[in-house]
Design a protein around this motif. Structure first.
Motif, mmCIF file in Angstrom:
data_model
loop_
_atom_site.group_PDB
_atom_site.id
_atom_site.type_symbol
_atom_site.label_atom_id
_atom_site.label_comp_id
_atom_site.label_asym_id
_atom_site.label_seq_id
_atom_site.Cartn_x
_atom_site.Cartn_y
_atom_site.Cartn_z
ATOM 1 N N ASN A 504 0.945 -1.451 -0.300
ATOM 2 C CA ASN A 504 0.055 -0.558 -0.489
ATOM 3 C C ASN A 504 0.722 1.395 -0.002
ATOM 4 O O ASN A 504 0.624 2.498 -0.578
ATOM 5 N N TYR A 505 2.150 1.191 0.913
ATOM 6 C CA TYR A 505 2.935 2.169 0.776
ATOM 7 C C TYR A 505 4.730 2.232 0.104
ATOM 8 O O TYR A 505 5.082 3.582 0.827
ATOM 9 N N GLU A 508 5.865 4.687 -1.308
ATOM 10 C CA GLU A 508 6.013 6.712 -0.609
ATOM 11 C C GLU A 508 7.063 7.054 -0.003
ATOM 12 O O GLU A 508 8.167 5.961 0.060
ATOM 13 N N MET A 509 7.579 8.077 -0.659
ATOM 14 C CA MET A 509 9.349 8.635 0.883
ATOM 15 C C MET A 509 8.975 9.260 1.797
ATOM 16 O O MET A 509 8.137 9.321 2.100
ATOM 17 N N ILE A 510 9.402 8.230 2.822
ATOM 18 C CA ILE A 510 10.090 8.752 4.073
ATOM 19 C C ILE A 510 11.325 9.028 4.174
ATOM 20 O O ILE A 510 11.838 9.014 4.041
ATOM 21 N N GLU A 517 15.728 11.148 2.419
ATOM 22 C CA GLU A 517 14.514 10.442 1.421
ATOM 23 C C GLU A 517 15.269 9.203 1.273
ATOM 24 O O GLU A 517 15.909 8.474 0.966
ATOM 25 N N HIS A 519 13.083 6.179 -0.228
ATOM 26 C CA HIS A 519 11.161 4.677 -0.055
ATOM 27 C C HIS A 519 10.547 4.133 1.005
ATOM 28 O O HIS A 519 11.830 3.608 1.501
ATOM 29 N N LEU A 520 9.246 3.911 1.451
ATOM 30 C CA LEU A 520 9.421 2.811 2.521
ATOM 31 C C LEU A 520 9.808 1.476 2.495
ATOM 32 O O LEU A 520 9.633 0.818 3.098
ATOM 33 N N ARG A 598 -1.630 6.111 7.148
ATOM 34 C CA ARG A 598 -0.276 7.277 5.850
ATOM 35 C C ARG A 598 0.166 8.500 7.038
ATOM 36 O O ARG A 598 0.955 8.747 6.021
ATOM 37 N N LEU A 601 4.202 7.827 8.410
ATOM 38 C CA LEU A 601 4.296 5.973 7.687
ATOM 39 C C LEU A 601 5.235 5.379 8.305
ATOM 40 O O LEU A 601 5.476 4.270 8.253
ATOM 41 N N ARG A 602 6.382 5.946 8.408
ATOM 42 C CA ARG A 602 7.090 5.864 8.583
ATOM 43 C C ARG A 602 7.767 5.032 10.225
ATOM 44 O O ARG A 602 8.189 4.051 11.143
#
Length: 664
Positions: A504-505, A508-510, A517, A519-520, A598, A601-602
């Motif tokens: 799902n994530y 996403e960038m975290i 930065e 990706h998750l 969300r 996320l991290r």
């Protein structure tokens, strides 16, 4: 073979909402849509469609996937057939590649049957319009019935020449395999003889909901014919008579648009009404209505109007169909024609406009229809009482308790019977039905049913009576002892939770480990670097993400849905679909802020992996304890004690990090 370029274009254009809404009534639910499952009989919607992810999920049956998967499930299409349907829907030109000999040999048998049936349909149509026998006999008959050329072409009506092997010879000339003629029900083989099933008859192609010809009905025009007036294709791999309605392909959009389906008996009834401007009409093809046909209607509308011939005996025989539709959750109305008339003859007699007015003026809800029919038969008190019981029996079949209550009041008013008396009789029927339903051991609880109750439990409870206790209370006490959850199952569930975060994530960038930065997906894989997942499918998904990240890419949901591994496809759908969604009213109307994973996320990913490690350590503690119990000497025991102490400390540290109050 469809070229890869065309397949990619189809996938980029296909829209899950547009595709499914052709088959199912969807209602908005937050950012998604929901509906009653088209795959099973249910009263609470569990079928979810996510336009953002371009997937569907049926929580009742476990089915799920993209638009291609839906078409394969809903209408039994092959992968290539589903692609062709979508290409036609989105006006995409098909680029096809030449098949190798091996590919030709491996061609799907279902596709061969479809191709053979389509050839037969084209052959019969050509006979009707181009061959003298067809024009003189078949086309003349249709025009005498009042069918226009446009209507004849819309239903692809045709004519089978009065020859023993007319179709067989034409098929052989065009290179069609005789084996598929027989499997499609077009050829009859008896001992050493083979001949066409349909000879000297006008033909009515029967289409599935996507417009493919799957069978034929045929009518003889000979007055001295010894056999039946109508014959149908036998049941085949493509055609199950009880699961299809004649005219559904032509009618489905109009049924949805008008929110009503007219139900008739025969082919010509459908065609005549269609020509009269009533296009939301289907037929049960002269057979008794079945549960599958009712479900098919319910895909497009919950409202159905049954059209009955004027013959009393025929109406009485068809009353069971009304009861089945009521039990299937449909809102039923009925129209009765004058004595000696049927929908076909009466529509031609009145003309389109007057016929529509007749339907509107004479349409009755099932209660009024049954009451008028039964009470007009006799004034005998005994027969009147029997008629009232018949009507109450019908009311008892309605799954919605509020509708039952309304119809009970209406019955009381119409028949002059005390409502309390009717309720007592109704309760007897409902109690009897519930006892019958739960006399055998009930199904165990499952995520799809939401507990130990079946999805419709309680829907048939009597008025003014407390709900019966859950079915499990009738079970043997020994069967109710909760089975101890195994550590391996807990770990697998937690592994799926980590994979859910990935699916799902993952893109996403975290903020990463050193403030950069990332990706998750990279973050989760780094945290899980030393973990070997016990779930094979989760481990395979993990490996796929690793492979993509090594190439500088993040695996997409669509890539998982397109994967060759059916388990991976199913896991992707299951873990990317939520059955429930928080109502926007919480924030928009009530200004209640609810945190979502969300939003952090991290932290969500970190805690997910941490819980997995926590469960793995708990499993190691149990395994180490078992080894210590079977240790042979004191030194070995001390070694295991040392390991146990370290594991317990790790368990406590992670528990503190997670904020767990109790560590078992």
């Amino acid at each position: 073979m469809i070229s890869n370029h065309t397949i990619e274009e189809i996938k980029s254009r296909m829209d899950i909402y547009e595709v499914i809404s052709d088959f199912v009534q969807l209602k908005k639910s937050g950012s998604s849509y929901k509906a009653l499952s088209p795959f099973t009989d249910e009263k609470t919607p569990s079928f979810m469609v996510s336009p953002a992810k371009n997937i569907f999920k049926c929580f009742s049956t476990g089915k799920g996937g993209d638009p291609i998967t839906f078409l394969m499930e809903i209408d039994g299409l092959s992968y290539m057939e589903a692609l062709r349907y979508l290409a036609q829907k989105y006006n995409i030109e098909l680029e096809e590649e030449v098949q190798t000999d091996d590919q030709k040999q491996a061609q799907n048998e279902r596709e061969s049957l479809f191709i053979t049936l389509n050839f037969a349909k084209d052959h019969f149509v050509e006979n009707l319009w181009e061959v003298e026998e067809g024009k003189n006999i078949g086309l003349t008959y249709f025009k005498e019935r009042g069918f226009s050329e446009e209507t004849i072409k819309s239903f692809e009506l045709g004519y089978a020449l009065d020859q023993w092997q007319g179709l067989m010879d034409a098929a052989a000339k065009n290179g069609y395999n005789e084996e598929f003629l027989e499997k499609a029900g077009l050829k009859i083989v008896k001992e050493d003889k083979a001949y066409d099933r349909f000879r000297g008859r006008v033909t009515f192609p029967i289409h599935n909901v996507t417009g493919k010809v799957i069978a034929f009905g045929a009518r003889t025009l000979k007055s001295n014919e010894k056999g039946p007036k109508y014959i149908n294709s036998p049941e085949t791999e493509l055609y199950t008579k009880s699961k299809i309605l004649y005219g559904i392909y032509q009618a489905k959009n109009e049924i949805r648009n008008t929110s009503n389906c007219y139900l008739v008996e025969g082919y010509t009834d459908v065609i005549s009404l269609y020509q009269a401007g009533i296009k939301n009409v289907v037929a049960s093809s002269g057979t008794s209505l079945t549960e599958d046909q009712i479900k098919l209607i319910k895909r497009y509308s919950e409202n159905v109007t049954a059209l009955f011939d004027g013959d009393k005996a025929g109406i009485k025989a068809s009353m069971r169909g009304i009861d089945m539709m009521l039990a299937g959750g449909l809102n039923v109305k009925a129209v009765r024609f004058p004595e000696g008339e049927d929908p076909d003859s009466y529509s031609r007699q009145l003309g389109g406009t007057a016929f529509k007015e007749y339907l509107d003026d004479h349409s009755q809800d099932f209660m009024s229809f049954k009451t008028d029919f039964y009470t007009s038969e006799s004034n005998d008190p005994i027969k009147r009482a029997e008629s009232i019981r018949e009507i109450v029996q019908s009311i008892s079949l309605i799954p919605d308790p509020i509708k039952r209550s309304v119809y009970t009041q209406q019955c009381s008013n119409m028949l002059g019977i005390d409502e309390g008396t009717l309720i007592v009789e109704l309760n007897k029927l409902l109690i009897k039905e519930n006892k019958s339903k739960y006399s055998s051991k009930p199904p165990s609880a499952s995520p799809s049913s939401g507990g130990n109750f079946p999805p419709d439990f309680g829907g048939g409870m009597p008025y003014g009576m407390p709900m019966e206790p859950p079915p499990d209370l009738f079970a043997d006490p020994e069967d109710l002892v909760e089975e101890k959850v195994r550590p391996d199952d807990i770990i697998k569930n937690q592994e799926r939770e980590s994979i859910r975060m990935l699916i799902n994530y993952g893109a996403e960038m975290i903020e990463g480990f050193e403030g950069e930065e990332t990706h998750l997906a990279q973050y989760i894989l780094t945290e899980c670097e030393d973990i070997e997942f016990t779930s094979p499918v989760c481990q395979r998904v993990l490996e796929l993400y690793k492979e993509q990240l090594e190439q500088g890419k993040v695996l997409t949901l669509q890539a998982l849905l397109d994967h060759d591994d059916a388990e991976i496809r199913k896991e992707a759908v299951d873990l990317s679909t939520e059955r429930y969604e928080l109502s926007p009213n919480w924030s928009d109307k009530f200004q209640i802020s609810v945190a979502h994973e969300r939003d952090a996320l991290r932290l969500s990913a970190y805690r997910s992996v941490l819980r997995l490690k926590f469960r793995i350590i708990q499993k190691m503690i149990v395994d180490n304890m078992d080894k210590m119990k079977s240790a042979a000497d004191e030194n070995e025991i001390n070694g295991y004690l040392s390991i146990q102490q370290g594991l317990k400390q790790m368990e406590m540290d992670i528990a503190n990090e997670l904020g767990n109050v109790t560590v078992k």
